[in-house]
Write a protein that holds these residues in place. Structure first.
Motif, PDB file in Angstrom:
ATOM      1  N   CYS A  36       0.762  -1.617  -0.134  1.00 47.50           N
ATOM      2  CA  CYS A  36       0.043  -0.274  -0.302  1.00 47.50           C
ATOM      3  C   CYS A  36       0.585   1.177   0.037  1.00 47.50           C
ATOM      4  O   CYS A  36       1.838   0.807   0.014  1.00 47.50           O
ATOM      5  CB  CYS A  36      -1.079  -0.172   1.057  1.00 47.50           C
ATOM      6  SG  CYS A  36      -0.170   0.235   3.227  1.00 47.50           S
ATOM      7  N   LEU A  37       0.494   2.551  -0.129  1.00 45.96           N
ATOM      8  CA  LEU A  37       1.269   3.726   0.079  1.00 45.96           C
ATOM      9  C   LEU A  37       1.546   3.970   0.823  1.00 45.96           C
ATOM     10  O   LEU A  37       0.904   3.617   1.799  1.00 45.96           O
ATOM     11  CB  LEU A  37       0.301   4.631  -0.929  1.00 45.96           C
ATOM     12  CG  LEU A  37      -0.273   4.525  -1.939  1.00 45.96           C
ATOM     13  CD1 LEU A  37      -1.419   6.044  -2.099  1.00 45.96           C
ATOM     14  CD2 LEU A  37       0.844   4.567  -3.239  1.00 45.96           C
ATOM     15  N   PRO A  38       3.058   4.280   1.135  1.00 48.89           N
ATOM     16  CA  PRO A  38       3.920   4.881   0.442  1.00 48.89           C
ATOM     17  C   PRO A  38       4.858   4.036  -0.252  1.00 48.89           C
ATOM     18  O   PRO A  38       6.188   4.134  -0.853  1.00 48.89           O
ATOM     19  CB  PRO A  38       4.479   5.737   0.774  1.00 48.89           C
ATOM     20  CG  PRO A  38       3.961   5.468   2.478  1.00 48.89           C
ATOM     21  CD  PRO A  38       2.971   4.577   3.096  1.00 48.89           C
ATOM     22  N   SER A  39       4.305   3.208  -0.520  1.00 50.55           N
ATOM     23  CA  SER A  39       5.652   2.288  -0.373  1.00 50.55           C
ATOM     24  C   SER A  39       6.270   2.515  -1.992  1.00 50.55           C
ATOM     25  O   SER A  39       5.267   2.734  -2.670  1.00 50.55           O
ATOM     26  CB  SER A  39       5.233   0.476  -1.347  1.00 50.55           C
ATOM     27  OG  SER A  39       4.048  -0.196  -0.152  1.00 50.55           O
ATOM     28  N   LEU A  40       7.527   2.129  -1.931  1.00 47.09           N
ATOM     29  CA  LEU A  40       8.316   2.633  -3.300  1.00 47.09           C
ATOM     30  C   LEU A  40       8.014   4.238  -3.313  1.00 47.09           C
ATOM     31  O   LEU A  40       8.411   4.591  -5.010  1.00 47.09           O
ATOM     32  CB  LEU A  40       8.016   1.783  -4.746  1.00 47.09           C
ATOM     33  CG  LEU A  40       8.233   0.044  -3.987  1.00 47.09           C
ATOM     34  CD1 LEU A  40       7.587  -0.311  -5.680  1.00 47.09           C
ATOM     35  CD2 LEU A  40       9.931  -0.127  -3.917  1.00 47.09           C
ATOM     36  N   GLN A  41       7.653   4.974  -2.957  1.00 43.21           N
ATOM     37  CA  GLN A  41       7.637   5.835  -3.287  1.00 43.21           C
ATOM     38  C   GLN A  41       8.535   6.729  -3.365  1.00 43.21           C
ATOM     39  O   GLN A  41       9.123   7.820  -4.348  1.00 43.21           O
ATOM     40  CB  GLN A  41       7.188   7.292  -1.865  1.00 43.21           C
ATOM     41  CG  GLN A  41       6.878   8.653  -2.163  1.00 43.21           C
ATOM     42  CD  GLN A  41       5.549   8.564  -3.690  1.00 43.21           C
ATOM     43  OE1 GLN A  41       4.793   7.964  -3.336  1.00 43.21           O
ATOM     44  NE2 GLN A  41       6.048   9.204  -4.659  1.00 43.21           N
ATOM     45  N   GLU A  42       9.923   6.623  -2.795  1.00 46.36           N
ATOM     46  CA  GLU A  42      11.153   7.296  -3.501  1.00 46.36           C
ATOM     47  C   GLU A  42      11.735   6.722  -5.161  1.00 46.36           C
ATOM     48  O   GLU A  42      11.964   7.425  -5.985  1.00 46.36           O
ATOM     49  CB  GLU A  42      12.158   6.453  -2.572  1.00 46.36           C
ATOM     50  CG  GLU A  42      12.358   6.476  -1.611  1.00 46.36           C
ATOM     51  CD  GLU A  42      11.397   5.437  -0.603  1.00 46.36           C
ATOM     52  OE1 GLU A  42      12.091   6.112   1.199  1.00 46.36           O
ATOM     53  OE2 GLU A  42      10.562   4.803  -1.045  1.00 46.36           O
ATOM     54  N   LEU A  43      11.338   5.803  -5.231  1.00 51.66           N
ATOM     55  CA  LEU A  43      11.406   5.291  -6.299  1.00 51.66           C
ATOM     56  C   LEU A  43      10.374   6.217  -6.895  1.00 51.66           C
ATOM     57  O   LEU A  43      11.028   6.079  -8.858  1.00 51.66           O
ATOM     58  CB  LEU A  43      11.373   3.816  -6.647  1.00 51.66           C
ATOM     59  CG  LEU A  43      11.892   2.997  -8.289  1.00 51.66           C
ATOM     60  CD1 LEU A  43      13.255   3.267  -8.696  1.00 51.66           C
ATOM     61  CD2 LEU A  43      11.545   1.350  -8.238  1.00 51.66           C
ATOM     62  N   ARG A  44       9.668   5.962  -7.136  1.00 49.05           N
ATOM     63  CA  ARG A  44       7.830   6.516  -7.578  1.00 49.05           C
ATOM     64  C   ARG A  44       8.096   7.612  -8.616  1.00 49.05           C
ATOM     65  O   ARG A  44       8.676   8.012  -9.688  1.00 49.05           O
ATOM     66  CB  ARG A  44       7.024   6.269  -7.511  1.00 49.05           C
ATOM     67  CG  ARG A  44       5.658   7.128  -7.989  1.00 49.05           C
ATOM     68  CD  ARG A  44       5.064   6.969  -7.712  1.00 49.05           C
ATOM     69  NE  ARG A  44       4.609   5.521  -6.687  1.00 49.05           N
ATOM     70  CZ  ARG A  44       3.524   4.624  -6.885  1.00 49.05           C
ATOM     71  NH1 ARG A  44       3.015   4.891  -7.956  1.00 49.05           N
ATOM     72  NH2 ARG A  44       2.945   3.537  -6.079  1.00 49.05           N
ATOM     73  N   ALA A  45       8.647   8.652  -7.502  1.00 48.68           N
ATOM     74  CA  ALA A  45       8.975  10.088  -8.029  1.00 48.68           C
ATOM     75  C   ALA A  45      10.964  10.136  -8.609  1.00 48.68           C
ATOM     76  O   ALA A  45      10.203  10.877  -9.231  1.00 48.68           O
ATOM     77  CB  ALA A  45       9.585  10.698  -5.678  1.00 48.68           C
ATOM     78  N   ALA A  46      11.968   9.263  -8.064  1.00 43.78           N
ATOM     79  CA  ALA A  46      13.240   9.601  -8.952  1.00 43.78           C
ATOM     80  C   ALA A  46      12.697   9.080 -10.252  1.00 43.78           C
ATOM     81  O   ALA A  46      13.211  10.259 -10.828  1.00 43.78           O
ATOM     82  CB  ALA A  46      13.828   8.461  -8.085  1.00 43.78           C
ATOM     83  N   LEU A  47      11.813   8.171 -10.059  1.00 42.50           N
ATOM     84  CA  LEU A  47      12.136   7.869 -12.117  1.00 42.50           C
ATOM     85  C   LEU A  47      11.002   9.168 -12.738  1.00 42.50           C
ATOM     86  O   LEU A  47      10.983   9.497 -13.955  1.00 42.50           O
ATOM     87  CB  LEU A  47      11.037   6.722 -12.296  1.00 42.50           C
ATOM     88  CG  LEU A  47      11.441   5.468 -11.445  1.00 42.50           C
ATOM     89  CD1 LEU A  47      10.907   4.138 -11.865  1.00 42.50           C
ATOM     90  CD2 LEU A  47      13.101   5.036 -13.250  1.00 42.50           C
ATOM     91  N   SER A  48       9.860   9.330 -11.964  1.00 45.67           N
ATOM     92  CA  SER A  48       9.381  10.430 -12.361  1.00 45.67           C
ATOM     93  C   SER A  48       9.931  12.322 -13.002  1.00 45.67           C
ATOM     94  O   SER A  48      10.059  12.650 -14.043  1.00 45.67           O
ATOM     95  CB  SER A  48       8.432  11.316 -11.161  1.00 45.67           C
ATOM     96  OG  SER A  48       6.969   9.588 -11.011  1.00 45.67           O
ATOM     97  N   GLU A  49      10.529  12.398 -11.826  1.00 44.12           N
ATOM     98  CA  GLU A  49      11.374  13.703 -12.053  1.00 44.12           C
ATOM     99  C   GLU A  49      12.604  13.235 -13.778  1.00 44.12           C
ATOM    100  O   GLU A  49      13.037  13.548 -13.826  1.00 44.12           O
ATOM    101  CB  GLU A  49      12.535  13.647 -10.737  1.00 44.12           C
ATOM    102  CG  GLU A  49      11.925  14.403  -9.860  1.00 44.12           C
ATOM    103  CD  GLU A  49      12.857  14.107  -8.073  1.00 44.12           C
ATOM    104  OE1 GLU A  49      14.133  14.168  -8.690  1.00 44.12           O
ATOM    105  OE2 GLU A  49      11.422  14.884  -7.345  1.00 44.12           O
ATOM    106  N   ALA A  50      12.748  11.748 -13.453  1.00 47.65           N
ATOM    107  CA  ALA A  50      14.774  11.395 -14.517  1.00 47.65           C
ATOM    108  C   ALA A  50      13.289  11.065 -15.885  1.00 47.65           C
ATOM    109  O   ALA A  50      14.355  12.231 -16.550  1.00 47.65           O
ATOM    110  CB  ALA A  50      14.807  10.353 -14.127  1.00 47.65           C
ATOM    111  N   GLU A  51      12.221  11.482 -15.600  1.00 50.40           N
ATOM    112  CA  GLU A  51      11.460  10.510 -17.248  1.00 50.40           C
ATOM    113  C   GLU A  51      10.927  12.469 -17.416  1.00 50.40           C
ATOM    114  O   GLU A  51      10.955  12.329 -18.426  1.00 50.40           O
ATOM    115  CB  GLU A  51      10.741  10.375 -16.994  1.00 50.40           C
ATOM    116  CG  GLU A  51       9.909   9.978 -18.328  1.00 50.40           C
ATOM    117  CD  GLU A  51       9.064   8.474 -18.705  1.00 50.40           C
ATOM    118  OE1 GLU A  51       8.547   7.935 -19.750  1.00 50.40           O
ATOM    119  OE2 GLU A  51       8.394   7.917 -16.926  1.00 50.40           O
ATOM    120  N   SER A  52      10.324  13.078 -16.479  1.00 51.83           N
ATOM    121  CA  SER A  52      10.159  14.598 -17.457  1.00 51.83           C
ATOM    122  C   SER A  52      11.385  15.088 -17.394  1.00 51.83           C
ATOM    123  O   SER A  52      10.913  15.845 -19.006  1.00 51.83           O
ATOM    124  CB  SER A  52       9.038  15.220 -15.529  1.00 51.83           C
ATOM    125  OG  SER A  52       9.590  16.784 -15.819  1.00 51.83           O
TER     126      SER A  52
END
Length: 295
Positions: free
Chosen positions: A143-159
């Motif tokens: 459940c949230l916030p599982s893998l939130q660090e990875l989610r944020a890092a991937l979002s920033e990098a792809e953006s």
């Protein structure tokens, strides 16, 4: 299944779970810790079970149930290879279409598998129907916030690289949704609580390797089908802050507990029906809202 509730590529989920049958030993400590915490809930009840269904147990749940004296255990999984190696009577099935008659089991345990189901409320209804009256359902899923660090890092990098985003980490429910889902599916005495397993990695790319080994890669239908930019994952790894102890990765797991309704089953007390004040039972003094306790 209506498009409105098609979130995951179930064929891809199955293929990845098949491959994971030969690689998940690399993340055995995490899987074993999760299974142990889930089955701790089973040890809290004095009820004795004789017919159990375990879903997605990866060879950890069925042996533990047998060790607790349960004589008949069915091991079900979306991937046939996982079901064969799980330790119980193997059944390859789709968790969204359970092939069992009503009242077939008095215990159902689902460990880290239901988060890939498109229609989770519908799957829970089917599980409840497969339970005999007063049967127990236990489940664990991220459940949230599982893998939130990875989610944020991937979002920033792809953006930064592409100027836009695509879903690369599976959507997870919130803890507060758990009991409501059980209640909606018709379970009695629904409870949802969280377990946190703290993880640290020397290298952020180790987290991605563990997810692949466990068959937990991105299977969202709305994912970008293009090959990711070569720099995406190294750039995302660089965005994941760490310290001398390593790079943290949040793993929060919601544990769902519910009972199939039965005559004579305990029920929650009606609101306002208490005859004893909580303060009196605890041997303390009750204070009104906004009132400061005296010396």
């Amino acid at each position: 299944m209506p498009d409105a509730i098609r979130i995951f590529d179930r064929r891809l989920v199955r293929l990845r779970r098949e491959r994971a049958a030969t690689t998940q030993h690399r993340v055995a400590p995490i899987l074993e810790e999760a299974a142990a915490r889930l089955l701790d809930r089973l040890d809290d009840t004095t009820r004795r079970f004789t017919r159990a269904l375990e879903i997605g147990g990866r060879g950890l749940i069925a042996p533990a149930l047998a060790a607790r004296g349960i004589p008949f255990v069915v091991s079900a999984d979306l991937a046939a290879g996982q079901a064969r190696a799980a330790g119980g009577l193997p059944v390859a099935l789709d968790e969204e279409w359970l092939p069992f008659a009503e009242g077939s089991f008095d215990l159902v345990v689902a460990c880290l598998s239901l988060h890939w189901v498109n229609d989770l409320p519908g799957a829970l209804v089917q599980i409840r129907r497969a339970l005999a009256p007063d049967g127990l359902f236990l489940a664990m899923l991220p459940c949230l916030p599982s893998l939130q660090e990875l989610r944020a890092a991937l979002s920033e990098a792809e953006s930064e690289l592409r100027g836009g985003l695509s879903p690369r980490v599976s959507p997870f429910p919130e803890l507060r949704d758990g009991a409501g889902l059980l209640q909606r599916a018709g379970f009695a005495l629904p409870v949802a609580d969280a377990e946190d397993i703290p993880l640290r990695y020397r290298d952020p790319l180790g987290l991605l390797a563990d997810l692949r080994a466990a068959g937990e890669g991105n299977a969202v239908l709305a994912r970008d089908a293009r090959t990711p930019p070569r720099a995406l994952f190294p750039l995302a790894a660089a965005r994941m802050a760490g310290d001398a102890a390593g790079v943290p990765a949040t793993l929060r797991l919601v544990v769902l507990t519910g009972w199939a309704p039965a005559v004579g089953q305990p029920r929650p007390a009606r609101p306002g029906s208490a005859t004893v004040r909580l303060a009196g039972a605890l041997g303390t003094v009750e204070h009104g809202t906004g009132e400061k306790p005296g010396p």
